[in-house]
Scaffold this motif. Sequence first.
Motif, PDB file in Angstrom:
ATOM      1  N   SER A1497       0.932  -1.646  -0.086  1.00  0.00           N
ATOM      2  CA  SER A1497      -0.389  -0.218  -0.267  1.00  0.00           C
ATOM      3  C   SER A1497       1.314   1.540   0.098  1.00  0.00           C
ATOM      4  N   GLY A1499       3.140   1.993  -1.930  1.00  0.00           N
ATOM      5  CA  GLY A1499       3.607   1.627  -3.635  1.00  0.00           C
ATOM      6  C   GLY A1499       5.447   0.999  -3.776  1.00  0.00           C
ATOM      7  N   HIS A1518       5.392   3.071  -7.074  1.00  0.00           N
ATOM      8  CA  HIS A1518       3.981   4.654  -7.198  1.00  0.00           C
ATOM      9  C   HIS A1518       4.123   4.286  -6.877  1.00  0.00           C
ATOM     10  N   HIS A1521      -0.901   3.715  -3.137  1.00  0.00           N
ATOM     11  CA  HIS A1521      -1.486   2.380  -2.914  1.00  0.00           C
ATOM     12  C   HIS A1521      -1.714   2.050  -4.179  1.00  0.00           C
ATOM     13  N   ILE A1522      -0.675   0.208  -4.411  1.00  0.00           N
ATOM     14  CA  ILE A1522      -0.443  -0.378  -5.165  1.00  0.00           C
ATOM     15  C   ILE A1522      -1.782  -1.606  -5.292  1.00  0.00           C
ATOM     16  N   THR A1523      -2.969  -0.902  -6.692  1.00  0.00           N
ATOM     17  CA  THR A1523      -4.520  -1.670  -6.582  1.00  0.00           C
ATOM     18  C   THR A1523      -3.916  -3.805  -7.233  1.00  0.00           C
ATOM     19  N   SER A1535       1.658  -3.008 -13.133  1.00  0.00           N
ATOM     20  CA  SER A1535       1.159  -2.912 -11.805  1.00  0.00           C
ATOM     21  C   SER A1535       0.249  -1.450 -12.292  1.00  0.00           C
ATOM     22  N   SER A1537      -2.476   1.676 -10.030  1.00  0.00           N
ATOM     23  CA  SER A1537      -2.466   2.157  -8.027  1.00  0.00           C
ATOM     24  C   SER A1537      -3.282   3.028  -8.374  1.00  0.00           C
TER      25      SER A1537
END
Length: 1645
Positions: A1497, A1499, A1518, A1521-1523, A1535, A1537
């Motif tokens: 979260s 990044g 990122h 937050h990486i989703t 990835s 974010s």
Amino acid sequence: MARSPEAAAMCLDCLERRVRSDLAGTGLSFVHGLSDSPLPFASSAVVQVASDGPQQCVGSQKVSGYFVLVVLNGGKTFVDIKKCENNPLEQLIICTDDNQCAAQADSSPGVEYTEDLQSSSSYDNQQLIINTITKLTPVYYRGRVSASEIRELIASYINLSIEQNVISSLNMLCENKVTGSSGLDFLSFVGFSAYDDIHHSGLVRHPNILPVLGVIESSDCWYMLQHKAPYTLENIMHYSPEALCSDWHIRFFIYQIISALAYLHDFGVHHGNLKPSTILMSDSLWPYLSISDIWHVKQNWDFGGPEGSTPNSCCVAEDCSSRSIYASFNLPSSLDWPSHFKRWWAGELSNYEYLLVLNKLAGRRWGDPAFHPVMPWVIDFTVRPDENSDIGWRDLTKSKWRLAKGDEQLDFTYSSSDVPHHVSDECLSELAVCSYKARRLSKTILRSAVRSVYEPNEYPSSMQRLYQWTPDECIPDFYSDPCIFISLHSEMSDLALPSWVTSSEEFICLHRDALESDRVSQQLHHWIDITFGYKLAGEASIEAKNVMLPPNDPSRPKSIGRRQLFTKPHPKRSISTPHSAYHNKVQSCARCQGKGSDSTTDVMLNGCNPRNMLSQVNFLEEFEQATLFMEVEHHLNPIYSYADTSASYCSSVKCPSSEFSDQEILQPDSVLSVVPDFDFGSYLECFESDDSSPMGYQELLRWKQMSYSVTEHHANDIFSIGCMLAEIYLRRPLFDALLLAAYKETGILPGALHELPVHVAMLVESCIQREWKRRPSSKQLLESPYFPPSVRSAYMFLAPLQLLCTSRDRLKYVAKLASEGALKTMGKFAAEVCAPYCLPFVSSSLSDVDTESGLSLLKEFLKCLSIQATKELILPIIQKILQAPEYSHLKVSLLQDSFVRELWKKLGKQTYIERVHPLVIANLYNSPNKITASAASIVLIGSSEELGIPITVHQTVLPLIHCFGKGLCADGIETLVRIGGLLGESFIVKQILPLLRNVILLCVDSSMVIKPEPQHSWNSFALIDGLSALEGLVSVLPVKAVLRELLEDQVCLHIKVLMLTHLDLRVIQVAATAFLDLCLRIGPDNTVIYVFPHLRELFAELAFSHDSSAVSLSTEGFKISDGNKSEPIKMESRIDLIFLLYPFLASLVGIEKLRECCSTWFLLEQSLQRLYNWKLEPFSDFSRSSENMKNQRFHPGNYTSSEVVPTKPLFNGAGWSVSQSEIAKTGWNGAASTHGSRLEHGTSSENLSASTSGNQPWFWFPSPDSSWGAPDFLGRSSCLKDELPWKIKASVLYSARAHPGALRSLAAHDDECTVFTGGVGPGFKGSIQRWELPNMNCTSGYYGHEEVVNSICILSITGKVASCDGTIHIWNGQTGKLRAAHTESSTSFPLQTGSTQQANMLNQDTLSGGILSTAFRGSLYTTMHYMASEDKLVAGMGNGSIRFIDISRDQKLHLWKSDSAEISFSSLVSAICSCGSDKQRNGSVVTSSSWIAAGLSSGYCRLLDERSGKIIAAWRAHDGHITKLASPEDHLIVSSSHDKTLRIWDLRRNLSTQSNIFRSHSDGIFNFSVWGQDLISVSRNKIALTSLLRPSSEIGHQQLALQNLYSADRGVKYKNISVLSTISVLPLSRLFVVGTEDGFIKICH
């Protein structure tokens, strides 16, 4: 031991002369020698035989035409072997002239014990050694042999017939029939305990002993001829260590070596020479021991003695040029690197000789162009070398590749390549070697290695040109052999020498002087670092621009490669070599005049101070560096033997002086007179293997305490086994000379032993005991707990497949074992190991008789293998068979309903569609076999209903339509019709008819454009296919549907085609025939109403055409029906349309109605009467006449009607004794046969449903796009993943409310018929719904979650579903019943009865919204990822840790904890993915993923080793937050974010410097989905499509093309305003499913 005056090790020139002389006319040609020393002296050679036939297969490897010819020394051996009392072969005596027998005692090497023996004694010794060889392994020819007999021997080997009797005996045993002892002998070799006491007959080869084809006598020596193995264990360990990919494979490999060793020990023979270079290996890594490497055979035939051979003794011919080449050499044949390094550093060994030592250590081989020894170029040949001048000298700090290419080009290559590298080839390639030696090599070799067309003028003509041309390094021959310049080819000139020399001898002398010069000596260590040293890897290789291109498949075995010898910088030489003479030249360079070789003896690494050379301080520093360097690189002098193998056999045993006959050596104790009984059931029980119970330390300890050896020489072999086993695991030797000496003195085990796994260390420690009696025997090793039962069972199963016999017999044997349950008994893992050895026997070339065995074997493996193994091991075999263009009974058998269903069930729908389904379709076009096409048609028809409408349209109907014009057979057309009949009127009307209409219209438009002839022909054939398919569909549609879809408010397609005057007559006739069928189908009344208005223009055109007004027209070839006979007619001109249409319509509707419609009826009837003698038939004959006219068909080219195919019953008892359309009970369901019956008998199709309401399955699926049906020659490509880019319409097809609150997670099943949605349910609790897409119904659900579900994984292997809301629930996907729950909280998971009871109930509460009901805890699970290959679940946690869960056993595995600094709410694991590829790493067992990526979260992203948990890389991916993370390829990670970006990461490059960023979303990217190279992302209410296929020039910041989703209601489009939360692609259906924050699930395209 006494030596022959003529040693068996010869220089390569002498060896080649002898082989060519002795084997002239045999078909064997000399290829190159096999040297055991750094010098080009050899006692064996590689020979080649030309074979006209294809290569045969042994096990899973091919039998090539290469053999090894071992020269047994000249018939003049001076050691006679007699039988001692205790051991027939291990205790030997020496017979002197007086016939006195004296036992050999332990002594130092090189001491000779005997005097010259008489020739009669020598002859007896020859026979004794030959008998030894023939008793250890069957020799298929022995004695003096003619050229024709050698050719016959080679042919029998290549044809795989020399061990036919053994496999035949084994096949008889499988039927409980015992014939002879060969099969029982073989089973006793491989561990069948019931026959351990059998005394071997000596007529059966152990499966791990290399076959000896013959011991051949020539005029002055003996030869041993054996197969050439492609690899050695030394090759594998140095160049492809990952080929032994797992601990199990290492155990299996060692078990086989010990089995062969036990066989030798049973005969009283010790090997005495076990080391990696003497372990031979096949293509499938099956190991062999060679009889020629056994100490007893090797030493008593005098090749490869301890002191080696001198040039004078190795040159047999008096005129051999090698005498002068190597006369000044001071290099022994033993490979003692520390000693050589000391001598070189101190100046006692020349640069040339030391480089030869390094070449040998690196594995390079004299005479082998693919891996020839390498030397540096030291001058550029522009001027005479002068040490006082800088001109003309080569820079040794840079590689030749770098000098030739330039730094700028290498930097560009490194930065622009997908795999960063500077050097793409070896430092010395085969092409370069053959070009260098072109004057001396045969034209055959030059054509195969350089260029297929021999062009002598294209080879460099001078040394200077050669140096400028090549980017490769030099070869030793240019420093030693003057003959290399002289051409053997009349059309190729000699290699021109530089102008500053007058002869080749002078050039060699000066060139060698340059190599040994002070200038080169002071720089040579740099070149060694680049070629053999530390600059081959790491940062040093990057700085030196010397990064090699890595192999595509590291697990693939290799026999050549770059071996890095040194890890530290190589020390600079202290003193140059005094080189006084080359080729008998007395002169030398000025610096060496008056300086002898003894002048450097004081400058050894012995602590002495140099005088008049360097200061004492500098010398001590260099001395210290050299000493430390030797200590660091001690692994270059490995030791594998505890005792000195040159010592005598009978160390202390005194033998009486008596004569023994050679028959007493290796004589079996007894010969079987009565063959014992054999129980096949007991044999099958031996395959039972259960590796589930862990191997305990106590079991190993008890086994170790009970182990002991009986003879010292056998124990020394065991010591060698322990050393090699440790080296395989450590990837470096266990002992060198110093370590072994210390171990012998102190008994302290090497420290490297502690680096081994515990079970391995225990076994190695047992094998290397100082006291030889405490080492286990070979048989005790085979019984060690180190070897699991699966190793023994796999060995027993696979060993017979290595016999030299036909693949048919081996297939029969293995199929019989498999069908009797051997594979099932062995277990899944052992079956996966055996599959690569067995499955190559199954091929399309199998005969009808062998097909049954092949199919049986495939089915058995299909039952036993895992899904992943099935994909990688069985599926390629099936694909290859289906792709074969020729007919095979096996192909038809694979297309049976039962096998296809079993395959589908095993692989799943998606894999079947992607990898098998296109191949089934391929058997319907390009002139397929009738039987194969019929079988493929049944598969497609039967699968259509289970696939569902979307997949059937995209994966069956569209590919078949794309085949229009490409030779689609009649069965392909009928397949389309039958699928339409099976799926109903709605499917035909909505899906197939629009596609056919589009194809026909496109072809009509295309025909009006002037195009090349090929395209014009394709267009015509596509029209024929389209019209034929349309004709078939008309026959199954109700009349109302036909009128509505083809005639009402439509331009009749048939008439539109008939109106085109420029079309091929074949197309016109097919269109006319289809038109008549249409009229007959709708009846006379509808024909008058709907058809006749469109016919006026056509009849008018025909009536006034030029042909119709002609006086006469030749009717040759035009067949007219006569009475009741129905024969095909063929159009000769367009006017023939009158005869095809007018009489038929007159009979159908009546002549009066036809005349009313057609104003030109008089002209038409006149033409019919004049040209065809037509007369009007009475109306009463309408029925017969119309039927006759209907049957008068034209069938062009390959478009023949279905013919009766007499063949034996196939397809589960349903035969093809009639045409395909009459099969009543074939297919995958009853519906197929019902519609097939209607088609054939022409019954009414009114009962086909015309409803398109929601009650029909897939009612929401739209009609196809207008461009879908275009054949590929009209601009459309076909195939699943080779299509045009996926064009998303962003249109919502159907929407349904899935949850009262937000829909947060979504997972689609591989079958694309089931979707699971997770969201906020009643009471703000988490709920999961199961949706069936055909009817868009929610059929069940799971309601056991307390919180909102954040992740769903469908566990495809088990049929279970995993869902996570902080805790992980695993439940049955069908019933919704909870199976297991996992949590990391301190309290146990509360199993609430109410939740589990309502798990399968639907709740209709309509609450909206949702929040977490409990505070966040760091120990909660935050996301999941399913690793299908291992059936494991990987769960991320709120504290940054990662947990593994075993699905099959429902238990938690290891936990990878994050660093304490990262444990916070801001660093929870928000996304996980693993290695995207499921490729296997070797030929046997599928390996698991190698890495796992975790997005946080914060990044940051972490890349971890899947096996150890070690962090490979960590970088800031990122700013938010990486989703989500996904891995479409092994080396790629995608990835997304909350920072509004989508990024692509290439793991092969520096992750911190990459900038592959996609922008444009105005909000954070919540989710994305990947299929192939397409990627769809969602953010707020927009979607974006992008492709991963972008050229390197476009890498950087990219803009995404955003789209809104639209819904259509009564033709009006409405923009979607709901916030999209998740997305999943249905690739086979070309659809995608999205979830929204307001709880809706939407199907889009």
